[in-house]
Structure formats: C-alpha cells, structure tokens
Design a protein around this motif. Structure first.
Motif, PDB file in Angstrom:
ATOM      1  N   ALA A  67       0.832  -1.204   0.000  1.00  0.00           N
ATOM      2  CA  ALA A  67       0.000   0.000   0.000  1.00  0.00           C
ATOM      3  C   ALA A  67       0.868   1.256   0.000  1.00  0.00           C
ATOM      4  CB  ALA A  67      -0.930  -0.006   1.210  1.00  0.00           C
ATOM      5  N   GLU A  68       1.940   1.236   0.788  1.00  0.00           N
ATOM      6  CA  GLU A  68       2.844   2.381   0.837  1.00  0.00           C
ATOM      7  C   GLU A  68       3.543   2.590  -0.505  1.00  0.00           C
ATOM      8  OE1 GLU A  68       5.342   1.235   4.054  1.00  0.00           O
ATOM      9  OE2 GLU A  68       3.942   1.922   5.607  1.00  0.00           O
ATOM     10  N   ALA A  69       3.947   1.486  -1.138  1.00  0.00           N
ATOM     11  CA  ALA A  69       4.628   1.584  -2.435  1.00  0.00           C
ATOM     12  C   ALA A  69       3.689   2.105  -3.516  1.00  0.00           C
ATOM     13  CB  ALA A  69       5.193   0.220  -2.828  1.00  0.00           C
ATOM     14  N   LEU A  70       2.439   1.663  -3.500  1.00  0.00           N
ATOM     15  CA  LEU A  70       1.457   2.158  -4.458  1.00  0.00           C
ATOM     16  C   LEU A  70       1.225   3.656  -4.271  1.00  0.00           C
ATOM     17  CD1 LEU A  70      -1.062  -0.815  -4.250  1.00  0.00           C
ATOM     18  CD2 LEU A  70       0.080  -0.076  -6.351  1.00  0.00           C
ATOM     19  N   LYS A  71       1.057   4.071  -3.019  1.00  0.00           N
ATOM     20  CA  LYS A  71       0.856   5.494  -2.748  1.00  0.00           C
ATOM     21  C   LYS A  71       2.056   6.313  -3.210  1.00  0.00           C
ATOM     22  CE  LYS A  71      -2.166   4.805   1.275  1.00  0.00           C
ATOM     23  NZ  LYS A  71      -2.281   4.899   2.756  1.00  0.00           N
ATOM     24  N   ALA A  72       3.265   5.796  -2.967  1.00  0.00           N
ATOM     25  CA  ALA A  72       4.480   6.504  -3.376  1.00  0.00           C
ATOM     26  C   ALA A  72       4.559   6.632  -4.897  1.00  0.00           C
ATOM     27  CB  ALA A  72       5.716   5.783  -2.844  1.00  0.00           C
ATOM     28  N   ALA A  73       3.930   5.703  -5.603  1.00  0.00           N
ATOM     29  CA  ALA A  73       3.912   5.741  -7.075  1.00  0.00           C
ATOM     30  C   ALA A  73       2.769   6.586  -7.615  1.00  0.00           C
ATOM     31  CB  ALA A  73       3.813   4.322  -7.626  1.00  0.00           C
ATOM     32  N   GLY A  74       2.006   7.219  -6.724  1.00  0.00           N
ATOM     33  CA  GLY A  74       0.920   8.085  -7.145  1.00  0.00           C
ATOM     34  C   GLY A  74      -0.386   7.372  -7.413  1.00  0.00           C
ATOM     35  N   VAL A  75      -0.511   6.136  -6.920  1.00  0.00           N
ATOM     36  CA  VAL A  75      -1.722   5.345  -7.143  1.00  0.00           C
ATOM     37  C   VAL A  75      -2.708   5.585  -6.000  1.00  0.00           C
ATOM     38  CG1 VAL A  75      -2.643   3.005  -7.400  1.00  0.00           C
ATOM     39  CG2 VAL A  75      -0.394   3.580  -8.360  1.00  0.00           C
ATOM     40  N   GLU A  76      -3.964   5.816  -6.354  1.00  0.00           N
ATOM     41  CA  GLU A  76      -5.007   5.936  -5.331  1.00  0.00           C
ATOM     42  C   GLU A  76      -5.113   4.601  -4.589  1.00  0.00           C
ATOM     43  OE1 GLU A  76      -9.854   6.272  -4.966  1.00  0.00           O
ATOM     44  OE2 GLU A  76      -8.900   6.744  -6.885  1.00  0.00           O
ATOM     45  N   THR A  77      -4.949   4.641  -3.272  1.00  0.00           N
ATOM     46  CA  THR A  77      -4.820   3.407  -2.505  1.00  0.00           C
ATOM     47  C   THR A  77      -5.605   3.482  -1.205  1.00  0.00           C
ATOM     48  OG1 THR A  77      -2.564   3.148  -3.364  1.00  0.00           O
ATOM     49  CG2 THR A  77      -3.170   1.783  -1.484  1.00  0.00           C
ATOM     50  N   ARG A  78      -6.269   2.376  -0.894  1.00  0.00           N
ATOM     51  CA  ARG A  78      -6.920   2.221   0.410  1.00  0.00           C
ATOM     52  C   ARG A  78      -6.505   0.877   0.977  1.00  0.00           C
ATOM     53  NH1 ARG A  78     -13.509   1.919   1.633  1.00  0.00           N
ATOM     54  NH2 ARG A  78     -13.354   0.664   3.534  1.00  0.00           N
ATOM     55  N   ILE A  79      -6.230   0.821   2.278  1.00  0.00           N
ATOM     56  CA  ILE A  79      -5.956  -0.453   2.931  1.00  0.00           C
ATOM     57  C   ILE A  79      -6.784  -0.555   4.205  1.00  0.00           C
ATOM     58  CG2 ILE A  79      -3.895   0.502   4.054  1.00  0.00           C
ATOM     59  CD1 ILE A  79      -2.750  -2.390   4.002  1.00  0.00           C
ATOM     60  N   ASP A  80      -7.430  -1.696   4.383  1.00  0.00           N
ATOM     61  CA  ASP A  80      -8.165  -1.998   5.606  1.00  0.00           C
ATOM     62  C   ASP A  80      -7.523  -3.204   6.272  1.00  0.00           C
ATOM     63  OD1 ASP A  80      -9.935   0.065   5.200  1.00  0.00           O
ATOM     64  OD2 ASP A  80     -11.643  -1.196   4.661  1.00  0.00           O
ATOM     65  N   ILE A  81      -7.153  -3.043   7.546  1.00  0.00           N
ATOM     66  CA  ILE A  81      -6.590  -4.134   8.349  1.00  0.00           C
ATOM     67  C   ILE A  81      -7.679  -4.608   9.299  1.00  0.00           C
ATOM     68  CG2 ILE A  81      -4.798  -4.797   9.993  1.00  0.00           C
ATOM     69  CD1 ILE A  81      -3.091  -2.496   8.826  1.00  0.00           C
ATOM     70  N   PHE A  82      -8.077  -5.870   9.158  1.00  0.00           N
ATOM     71  CA  PHE A  82      -9.204  -6.405   9.907  1.00  0.00           C
ATOM     72  C   PHE A  82      -8.716  -7.048  11.209  1.00  0.00           C
ATOM     73  CE2 PHE A  82     -10.770  -5.832   5.701  1.00  0.00           C
ATOM     74  CZ  PHE A  82     -12.126  -5.576   5.825  1.00  0.00           C
ATOM     75  N   SER A  83      -9.226  -6.540  12.318  1.00  0.00           N
ATOM     76  CA  SER A  83      -8.779  -6.958  13.640  1.00  0.00           C
ATOM     77  C   SER A  83      -8.889  -8.464  13.844  1.00  0.00           C
ATOM     78  CB  SER A  83      -9.610  -6.231  14.701  1.00  0.00           C
ATOM     79  OG  SER A  83      -9.253  -6.648  16.007  1.00  0.00           O
ATOM     80  N   GLU A  84      -7.791  -9.071  14.260  1.00  0.00           N
ATOM     81  CA  GLU A  84      -7.697 -10.478  14.666  1.00  0.00           C
ATOM     82  C   GLU A  84      -7.979 -11.473  13.537  1.00  0.00           C
ATOM     83  OE1 GLU A  84     -10.183 -11.036  18.081  1.00  0.00           O
ATOM     84  OE2 GLU A  84      -8.851  -9.878  19.382  1.00  0.00           O
ATOM     85  N   MET A  85      -8.084 -10.992  12.298  1.00  0.00           N
ATOM     86  CA  MET A  85      -8.379 -11.908  11.192  1.00  0.00           C
ATOM     87  C   MET A  85      -7.090 -12.516  10.628  1.00  0.00           C
ATOM     88  SD  MET A  85     -11.651 -12.215  10.708  1.00  0.00           S
ATOM     89  CE  MET A  85     -11.702 -12.240  12.505  1.00  0.00           C
ATOM     90  N   LEU A  86      -7.274 -13.699  10.007  1.00  0.00           N
ATOM     91  CA  LEU A  86      -6.181 -14.431   9.399  1.00  0.00           C
ATOM     92  C   LEU A  86      -6.300 -14.414   7.877  1.00  0.00           C
ATOM     93  CD1 LEU A  86      -5.873 -17.392  11.911  1.00  0.00           C
ATOM     94  CD2 LEU A  86      -4.192 -15.582  11.528  1.00  0.00           C
ATOM     95  N   HIS A  87      -5.454 -15.173   7.233  1.00  0.00           N
ATOM     96  CA  HIS A  87      -5.258 -15.152   5.794  1.00  0.00           C
ATOM     97  C   HIS A  87      -6.542 -15.475   5.029  1.00  0.00           C
ATOM     98  CE1 HIS A  87      -2.660 -15.321   2.269  1.00  0.00           C
ATOM     99  NE2 HIS A  87      -3.267 -16.428   1.889  1.00  0.00           N
ATOM    100  N   SER A  88      -6.896 -14.586   4.092  1.00  0.00           N
ATOM    101  CA  SER A  88      -8.022 -14.795   3.168  1.00  0.00           C
ATOM    102  C   SER A  88      -9.304 -15.205   3.890  1.00  0.00           C
ATOM    103  CB  SER A  88      -7.648 -15.851   2.109  1.00  0.00           C
ATOM    104  OG  SER A  88      -6.576 -15.414   1.316  1.00  0.00           O
ATOM    105  N   PHE A  89      -9.582 -14.545   5.017  1.00  0.00           N
ATOM    106  CA  PHE A  89     -10.798 -14.858   5.774  1.00  0.00           C
ATOM    107  C   PHE A  89     -12.064 -14.569   4.980  1.00  0.00           C
ATOM    108  CE2 PHE A  89     -10.036 -10.394   6.579  1.00  0.00           C
ATOM    109  CZ  PHE A  89     -11.304  -9.832   6.595  1.00  0.00           C
ATOM    110  N   GLN A  90     -11.947 -13.794   3.898  1.00  0.00           N
ATOM    111  CA  GLN A  90     -13.110 -13.499   3.049  1.00  0.00           C
ATOM    112  C   GLN A  90     -13.701 -14.753   2.420  1.00  0.00           C
ATOM    113  OE1 GLN A  90     -10.186 -12.018   3.054  1.00  0.00           O
ATOM    114  NE2 GLN A  90     -10.413  -9.803   3.057  1.00  0.00           N
ATOM    115  N   MET A  91     -12.914 -15.834   2.404  1.00  0.00           N
ATOM    116  CA  MET A  91     -13.421 -17.103   1.878  1.00  0.00           C
ATOM    117  C   MET A  91     -14.611 -17.617   2.697  1.00  0.00           C
ATOM    118  SD  MET A  91     -11.462 -18.243  -0.773  1.00  0.00           S
ATOM    119  CE  MET A  91     -11.308 -20.029  -0.784  1.00  0.00           C
ATOM    120  N   MET A  92     -14.789 -17.089   3.892  1.00  0.00           N
ATOM    121  CA  MET A  92     -15.895 -17.511   4.772  1.00  0.00           C
ATOM    122  C   MET A  92     -17.153 -16.688   4.546  1.00  0.00           C
ATOM    123  SD  MET A  92     -15.083 -20.130   6.527  1.00  0.00           S
ATOM    124  CE  MET A  92     -16.314 -20.077   7.836  1.00  0.00           C
ATOM    125  N   ALA A  93     -17.218 -15.965   3.463  1.00  0.00           N
ATOM    126  CA  ALA A  93     -18.407 -15.154   3.155  1.00  0.00           C
ATOM    127  C   ALA A  93     -19.658 -16.014   3.196  1.00  0.00           C
ATOM    128  CB  ALA A  93     -18.262 -14.514   1.780  1.00  0.00           C
TER     129      ALA A  93
END
Length: 233
Positions: A178-204
């Motif tokens: 995210a920091e590297a994208l922002k430094a390159a001028g790319v519009e960037t958003r990052i969300d860090i999900f509390s206590e979540m593990l890898h690819s937890f979105q698979m549990m949708a």
C-alpha cells in the motif's frame, strides 16, 4: 466485470476452489465474474504465471469488455500473479482496469516482512520456511526481488483497495505494498481487519467479518466500475 486471479501458493487453488468467494464479490459489486487460473509451479516457473494473467486480461479486452468496465482482484499468490500481469500489461501498452482488489496479497517473494516474526504465533500455516519453500518452487532461477511486485515500478497501476488480517504473516506485505502504491501516485486504500487471518473473506456467507469485508469492497468499487456487459459470444 470482476477479473479474479485465485491464490494457492502457486501449488494449488483453482477456479473451482474460489468460485464461491468470487460469486459473493461479483454479486455485491453488481457485476459478472471471471475466474482466472495459471500454470502451477510444478509445471512452469516465473514469469509464466504473470504472462498468463496478462494474456487472459488481453483476451477479455478483445471480447469487447472495456477496461473502464473491469475491476481486477486476487488473493494471496493470486495478487502476485495479478500485479505481475498488470505490469506486463503496462509494458504492452494495454489500458489499465478501473480498479484492483488485493486480499491478503503475497507480493514480496523475498519474505522480508517483519510480520513473519511478529505474527509467527498467530498464523499457523504461513510460517516463513513454508513460504520460502513455495517461493523457491515457482521462482526457478529468477531473482526473488526482481519477481516481486512490491519492488517494481508501480506507476500507472489502477486504484487499489487492499484487505488484510491483523494476525496474518502477510500483513507487512500488504502494508508495504500500500505504501509503495501510494508513493507511485496510485489511489490506494488499505483496511486491516482486527484479529483476522489469511483470506478470511473465503468464509463469506458464514462469518460476519467476511461479509463486512465484501460489503466494504462493493461500496468502494461500485463508483469506479462502469456497469457495462461485454457482448455475448
């Protein structure tokens, strides 16, 4: 159109293992979904995977789906393949998609992130020796830093939304990307999900945290995604 590259450490995963996740993402975004696979490390080494993604993206454009009507996404190793593919697409002067989604992205094949240590007791699977081994399988003779999207020239990449779990080993990959994208001028958003593990979105559909992540994605991407449907073939 949601153009999605699945994860799996370059040794597994498929269009079938990730179809439920992509169905949730595409439905929430109000668009169709296209799942993209690539050669596994058992049969091909870098940069075959990234070039395959570029070629699949080029094919989608040729069907008549405009770049401004495409959002690309991926999880884990799929993010490394996706952004490698986008970098090849940039070299080929292909138009960039409207937006990109990164879920628990593995984008540093040197495994230099501090979270491999700080989250060592929380992330049971993504231990550094395991990820080092997966990287060695796919790199062949290619330099790990040269292969890593994290260290590439990210100028011109599409607006990117990154999601990552607080307790996963790849946390630093995502934060630094995210920091590297922002430094390159790319519009960037990052969300860090509390206590979540890898690819937890698979549990949708089963876990409220996963449903929340997908709702956030839909709210972010809808204004950026032209609602166009490619012509029937």
């Amino acid at each position: 159109m949601l153009f999605y590259v699945h994860g799996g450490g370059f040794v597994g995963g498929s269009i079938y293992s990730h179809r439920k996740l992509v169905g949730h993402l595409a439905s929430a975004a109000g668009t169709k979904g296209l799942l993209v696979s690539y050669p596994m490390s058992q049969t091909a080494k870098f940069p075959a995977q990234q070039r395959h993604v570029r070629d699949a993206y080029k094919w989608l454009l040729k069907t008549g789906c405009p770049a401004e009507g495409i959002v690309v996404g991926g999880d884990s190793a799929g993010v490394g393949a996706l952004f490698g593919g986008l970098l090849f697409a940039k070299q080929s002067a292909l138009p960039m998609p409207a937006a990109a989604l990164s879920i628990s992205g593995w984008v540093d094949f040197t495994q230099s992130g501090r979270s491999y240590q700080t989250n060592r007791e929380r992330d049971a699977f993504f231990q550094k020796p395991t990820v080092d081994f997966l990287a060695s399988l796919v790199l062949g003779g290619l330099d790990a830093r040269e292969a890593s999207p994290l260290f590439a020239d990210l100028t011109g990449m599409p607006p990117t939304y990154l999601q990552v779990g607080e307790h996963e080993a790849l946390l630093d990959d995502c934060v630094r990307f995210a920091e590297a994208l922002k430094a390159a001028g790319v519009e960037t958003r990052i969300d860090i999900f509390s206590e979540m593990l890898h690819s937890f979105q698979m549990m949708a559909g089963f876990a409220p945290e996963a449903d929340d992540a997908i709702t956030r994605f839909a709210g972010w991407v809808r204004p950026r995604l032209a609602q166009r449907v490619p012509p029937e073939r």
